[in-house]
Write an enzyme that holds these catalytic residues in place. Structure first.
Site, PDB file in Angstrom:
ATOM      1  N   GLU A 274      -1.261  33.006 -63.948  1.00 46.49           N
ATOM      2  CA  GLU A 274      -1.821  32.574 -65.237  1.00 46.49           C
ATOM      3  C   GLU A 274      -1.686  31.062 -65.391  1.00 46.49           C
ATOM      4  O   GLU A 274      -1.053  30.578 -66.335  1.00 46.49           O
ATOM      5  CB  GLU A 274      -1.068  33.286 -66.375  1.00 46.49           C
ATOM      6  CG  GLU A 274      -1.098  34.802 -66.290  1.00 46.49           C
ATOM      7  CD  GLU A 274      -0.079  35.480 -67.222  1.00 46.49           C
ATOM      8  OE1 GLU A 274       0.772  34.782 -67.808  1.00 46.49           O
ATOM      9  OE2 GLU A 274      -0.147  36.706 -67.358  1.00 46.49           O
ATOM     10  N   PRO A 275      -2.254  30.285 -64.477  1.00 46.14           N
ATOM     11  CA  PRO A 275      -2.101  28.830 -64.605  1.00 46.14           C
ATOM     12  C   PRO A 275      -2.966  28.287 -65.735  1.00 46.14           C
ATOM     13  O   PRO A 275      -4.096  28.723 -65.933  1.00 46.14           O
ATOM     14  CB  PRO A 275      -2.602  28.306 -63.247  1.00 46.14           C
ATOM     15  CG  PRO A 275      -3.608  29.319 -62.805  1.00 46.14           C
ATOM     16  CD  PRO A 275      -3.123  30.653 -63.337  1.00 46.14           C
ATOM     17  N   GLY A 276      -2.422  27.356 -66.484  1.00 45.54           N
ATOM     18  CA  GLY A 276      -3.187  26.727 -67.554  1.00 45.54           C
ATOM     19  C   GLY A 276      -3.212  25.224 -67.344  1.00 45.54           C
ATOM     20  O   GLY A 276      -4.208  24.633 -66.940  1.00 45.54           O
ATOM     21  N   ARG A 277      -2.061  24.606 -67.585  1.00 38.73           N
ATOM     22  CA  ARG A 277      -1.933  23.154 -67.473  1.00 38.73           C
ATOM     23  C   ARG A 277      -2.384  22.634 -66.107  1.00 38.73           C
ATOM     24  O   ARG A 277      -3.070  21.624 -66.007  1.00 38.73           O
ATOM     25  CB  ARG A 277      -0.456  22.780 -67.681  1.00 38.73           C
ATOM     26  CG  ARG A 277      -0.198  21.287 -67.784  1.00 38.73           C
ATOM     27  CD  ARG A 277       1.305  21.017 -67.743  1.00 38.73           C
ATOM     28  NE  ARG A 277       2.035  21.822 -68.703  1.00 38.73           N
ATOM     29  CZ  ARG A 277       2.241  21.495 -69.975  1.00 38.73           C
ATOM     30  NH1 ARG A 277       1.763  20.360 -70.429  1.00 38.73           N
ATOM     31  NH2 ARG A 277       2.924  22.281 -70.780  1.00 38.73           N
ATOM     32  N   ARG A 313       1.019  16.427 -78.431  1.00 39.77           N
ATOM     33  CA  ARG A 313       2.075  16.590 -77.420  1.00 39.77           C
ATOM     34  C   ARG A 313       3.200  15.559 -77.507  1.00 39.77           C
ATOM     35  O   ARG A 313       4.366  15.930 -77.405  1.00 39.77           O
ATOM     36  CB  ARG A 313       1.476  16.632 -76.002  1.00 39.77           C
ATOM     37  CG  ARG A 313       0.511  17.808 -75.811  1.00 39.77           C
ATOM     38  CD  ARG A 313       0.111  18.032 -74.355  1.00 39.77           C
ATOM     39  NE  ARG A 313       1.256  18.465 -73.583  1.00 39.77           N
ATOM     40  CZ  ARG A 313       1.983  17.680 -72.798  1.00 39.77           C
ATOM     41  NH1 ARG A 313       1.646  16.419 -72.625  1.00 39.77           N
ATOM     42  NH2 ARG A 313       3.020  18.156 -72.168  1.00 39.77           N
ATOM     43  N   TYR A 317       6.504  17.547 -78.170  1.00 41.54           N
ATOM     44  CA  TYR A 317       7.315  17.767 -76.956  1.00 41.54           C
ATOM     45  C   TYR A 317       7.877  16.468 -76.372  1.00 41.54           C
ATOM     46  O   TYR A 317       8.337  16.481 -75.226  1.00 41.54           O
ATOM     47  CB  TYR A 317       6.460  18.403 -75.850  1.00 41.54           C
ATOM     48  CG  TYR A 317       5.606  19.582 -76.213  1.00 41.54           C
ATOM     49  CD1 TYR A 317       6.170  20.772 -76.692  1.00 41.54           C
ATOM     50  CD2 TYR A 317       4.222  19.549 -76.020  1.00 41.54           C
ATOM     51  CE1 TYR A 317       5.364  21.866 -76.980  1.00 41.54           C
ATOM     52  CE2 TYR A 317       3.419  20.642 -76.309  1.00 41.54           C
ATOM     53  CZ  TYR A 317       3.996  21.791 -76.799  1.00 41.54           C
ATOM     54  OH  TYR A 317       3.205  22.877 -77.068  1.00 41.54           O
ATOM     55  N   CYS A 344      -0.143   9.639 -91.647  1.00 42.04           N
ATOM     56  CA  CYS A 344       1.039   9.225 -92.402  1.00 42.04           C
ATOM     57  C   CYS A 344       2.250  10.061 -92.030  1.00 42.04           C
ATOM     58  O   CYS A 344       2.730  10.894 -92.814  1.00 42.04           O
ATOM     59  CB  CYS A 344       0.734   9.316 -93.888  1.00 42.04           C
ATOM     60  SG  CYS A 344      -0.676   8.282 -94.291  1.00 42.04           S
ATOM     61  N   GLU A 345       2.729   9.878 -90.826  1.00 38.34           N
ATOM     62  CA  GLU A 345       3.938  10.530 -90.311  1.00 38.34           C
ATOM     63  C   GLU A 345       4.525   9.582 -89.276  1.00 38.34           C
ATOM     64  O   GLU A 345       3.773   9.039 -88.455  1.00 38.34           O
ATOM     65  CB  GLU A 345       3.598  11.838 -89.552  1.00 38.34           C
ATOM     66  CG  GLU A 345       2.935  12.922 -90.342  1.00 38.34           C
ATOM     67  CD  GLU A 345       3.893  13.746 -91.193  1.00 38.34           C
ATOM     68  OE1 GLU A 345       5.121  13.620 -91.011  1.00 38.34           O
ATOM     69  OE2 GLU A 345       3.398  14.490 -92.047  1.00 38.34           O
ATOM     70  N   TYR A 373      -3.567  21.651 -73.622  1.00 36.45           N
ATOM     71  CA  TYR A 373      -2.750  21.574 -74.843  1.00 36.45           C
ATOM     72  C   TYR A 373      -3.063  20.305 -75.626  1.00 36.45           C
ATOM     73  O   TYR A 373      -2.184  19.713 -76.246  1.00 36.45           O
ATOM     74  CB  TYR A 373      -1.246  21.705 -74.497  1.00 36.45           C
ATOM     75  CG  TYR A 373      -0.972  22.939 -73.657  1.00 36.45           C
ATOM     76  CD1 TYR A 373      -1.098  24.209 -74.214  1.00 36.45           C
ATOM     77  CD2 TYR A 373      -0.660  22.847 -72.302  1.00 36.45           C
ATOM     78  CE1 TYR A 373      -0.893  25.351 -73.455  1.00 36.45           C
ATOM     79  CE2 TYR A 373      -0.457  23.981 -71.532  1.00 36.45           C
ATOM     80  CZ  TYR A 373      -0.579  25.232 -72.112  1.00 36.45           C
ATOM     81  OH  TYR A 373      -0.390  26.361 -71.351  1.00 36.45           O
TER      82      TYR A 373
HETATM   83  C1  LIG Z   1       1.185  29.365 -71.860  1.00 34.45           C
HETATM   84  C2  LIG Z   1       1.210  30.504 -70.930  1.00 34.45           C
HETATM   85  C3  LIG Z   1       0.738  30.347 -69.621  1.00 34.45           C
HETATM   86  C4  LIG Z   1       0.240  29.048 -69.064  1.00 34.45           C
HETATM   87  O1  LIG Z   1       1.270  28.146 -68.835  1.00 34.45           O
HETATM   88  P1  LIG Z   1       0.956  26.765 -68.081  1.00 34.45           P
HETATM   89  O2  LIG Z   1       2.257  26.059 -68.100  1.00 34.45           O
HETATM   90  O3  LIG Z   1      -0.082  26.067 -68.847  1.00 34.45           O
HETATM   91  O4  LIG Z   1       0.524  27.111 -66.695  1.00 34.45           O
HETATM   92  C5  LIG Z   1       0.711  31.472 -68.813  1.00 34.45           C
HETATM   93  N1  LIG Z   1       1.148  32.683 -69.265  1.00 34.45           N
HETATM   94  C6  LIG Z   1       1.627  32.846 -70.505  1.00 34.45           C
HETATM   95  C7  LIG Z   1       2.077  34.189 -70.935  1.00 34.45           C
HETATM   96  C8  LIG Z   1       1.677  31.771 -71.382  1.00 34.45           C
HETATM   97  O5  LIG Z   1       2.155  31.943 -72.604  1.00 34.45           O
END
Ligand SMILES: *Cc1c(COP(=O)(O)O)cnc(C)c1O
Length: 420
Positions: A274-277, A313, A317, A344-345, A373
């Site tokens: 499940e890659p996102g970033r 971000r 973070y 205004c923060e 993100y």
């Molecule tokens: C956010 C998330 C991801 C993706 O994470 P990345 O760091 O963006 O790769 C994969 N699986 C689950 C369940 C998540 O909550």
């Protein structure tokens, strides 16, 4: 690797001159490189070319329909965490057989939509969720394919707020409780056990926490099989970090793949990722215009027209983003700026005490590595319109989300009749 480079001192997104684009679109805006997205998904897939895998892109990283369409065309599936993300993934053409559904708070309504769509897998994160899913599937005359997300109690991730696999985190079920829950699920008629799921955090820049978690998963699969559970799939989640220009450099997907193959080869399971970033992060930048150069008492502030509501971000973070001038001037000397937005923060900043070549009001700067993100976490705080998104492909570009007008924004609100 990405496709944002200088040509004769001008920043380009693939074949598009970013300053010209800024003139056309108006700032602030996100711009994504299609070639970079395609490259990232193929680097990841190629690292596992000899393995049975499903790459389920984590939609929450960047859920724009055009981005999802690109990834669908590349053969990717989707990891969704809400009914809204499920609808987006389906609309973008991602087949339900490639969709997994994660998240600690799936409602019955969301589960129903996913069951009716016929998704590949529910990643169940608690016992009450398992009970609700079982009852609902039975009612609908279906059987839900499930993996249980177990929490390996491994600390990982670039920041406390993005670590998800420790005992004190809300995600998944306790490792020690997993076998009992699998036994319970086995006896249920509304669910069908398919696999085991974990996801330990985000922006992870070393292999050790992955290895610790994945070894535990391999052992648990052996135990579950001994208990009589047919485990065919292992979902290893996302979390592989990207280089942000400062801090640790994460391992290449090839090294990550090598480790995983070593740990999981004897299991004979399909691997789900499940890659996102890793897919979207370096494929996008946020372009913003300098409004003022404010010489404060102790600091020099570069006040830009993007703000924390467009990219949260740094505030959320403490994230580092490289900041580059869109036009480089040979004669510019370096200045130490706090780069801040108009909101205004005090937490509305992009960088503190950052050395940049001097830029003048009216010029543009690019906030790099903002494809994941970024836009998805944008809000309208301070009544600032949601930031638009542009996609570049070679020397073509298209607006893939327009900036709402003030009228659009206000049209969702109304006075109760007693105030009229
Ligand atoms: C956010 C998330 C991801 C993706 O994470 P990345 O760091 O963006 O790769 C994969 N699986 C689950 C369940 C998540 O909550």
């Amino acid at each position: 690797m990405h496709h944002f480079d200088y040509r004769d001192g001008r920043l380009y997104a693939e074949g598009i001159d970013v300053a010209k684009l800024a003139g056309d679109i108006g700032t602030p805006f996100y711009v994504y490189s299609e070639a970079t997205l395609r490259r990232h998904i193929s680097v990841f897939s190629n690292a596992f070319s000899d393995t049975d895998i499903l790459v389920a892109y984590s939609v929450k990283a960047n859920s724009n329909l055009a981005i999802l369409r690109i990834l669908a065309n590349e053969g990717a599936g989707a990891d969704v965490v809400s009914g809204g993300e499920l609808a987006r993934a389906l609309k973008a053409g991602i087949p339900p057989q490639k969709i997994v559904f994660s998240g600690v708070g799936k409602t019955e309504e969301e589960m129903r939509a996913a069951l009716e769509a016929g998704i590949y897998q529910f990643n169940v994160e608690s016992e009450p969720e398992l009970d609700v899913l079982d009852a609902l599937s039975l009612k609908l005359g279906k059987q839900a394919p499930v993996a249980i997300r177990a929490n390996p109690d491994v600390a990982a991730g670039g920041h406390d707020k993005i670590s998800t696999g420790r005992k004190e985190d809300k995600f998944g079920v306790a490792w020690a409780d997993a076998r009992r829950l699998y036994a319970k699920a086995r006896a249920m008629k509304g669910v069908l056990i398919k696999g085991l799921d974990l996801h330990i955090g985000s922006q992870i820049s070393e292999l050790a926490p992955f290895e610790a978690a994945f070894r535990k998963a391999a052992d648990l699969i052996t135990d579950l099989r001994a208990d009589g559970c047919a485990i065919e799939r292992l979902d290893l989640g996302g979390g592989l970090g990207i280089p942000y220009g400062a801090g640790a450099v994460p391992p290449h997907p090839d090294e990550y793949a090598k480790l995983i193959k070593r740990v999981t080869a004897p299991l004979n399971v399909q691997l789900i990722f499940e890659p996102g970033r890793m897919i979207a992060g370096n494929a996008g930048i946020l372009v913003t215009r300098v409004i003022y150069d404010k010489k404060g008492e102790a600091r020099r502030f570069l006040i830009v027209d993007a703000a924390m509501n467009d990219l949260i971000r740094p505030a959320l973070y403490d994230a580092h983003h490289d900041i580059l001038p869109v036009a480089k001037h040979a004669e510019a000397s370096d200045v130490t700026y706090d780069v801040v937005g108009p909101v205004c923060e005090s937490s509305d900043f992009f960088a503190k005490a950052r050395k940049l070549p001097e830029v003048a009001p009216g010029e543009y700067v690019a906030i790099m590595s903002a494809g994941a993100y970024g836009a998805v976490q944008a809000s309208q705080y301070n009544s600032r319109p949601l930031v638009p998104e542009v996609l570049v492909n070679g020397d073509k570009y298209a607006l893939i989300r327009r900036r709402p007008s003030l009228e659009d924004m206000l049209s969702l609100e109304s006075n109760p009749e007693w105030l009229d």
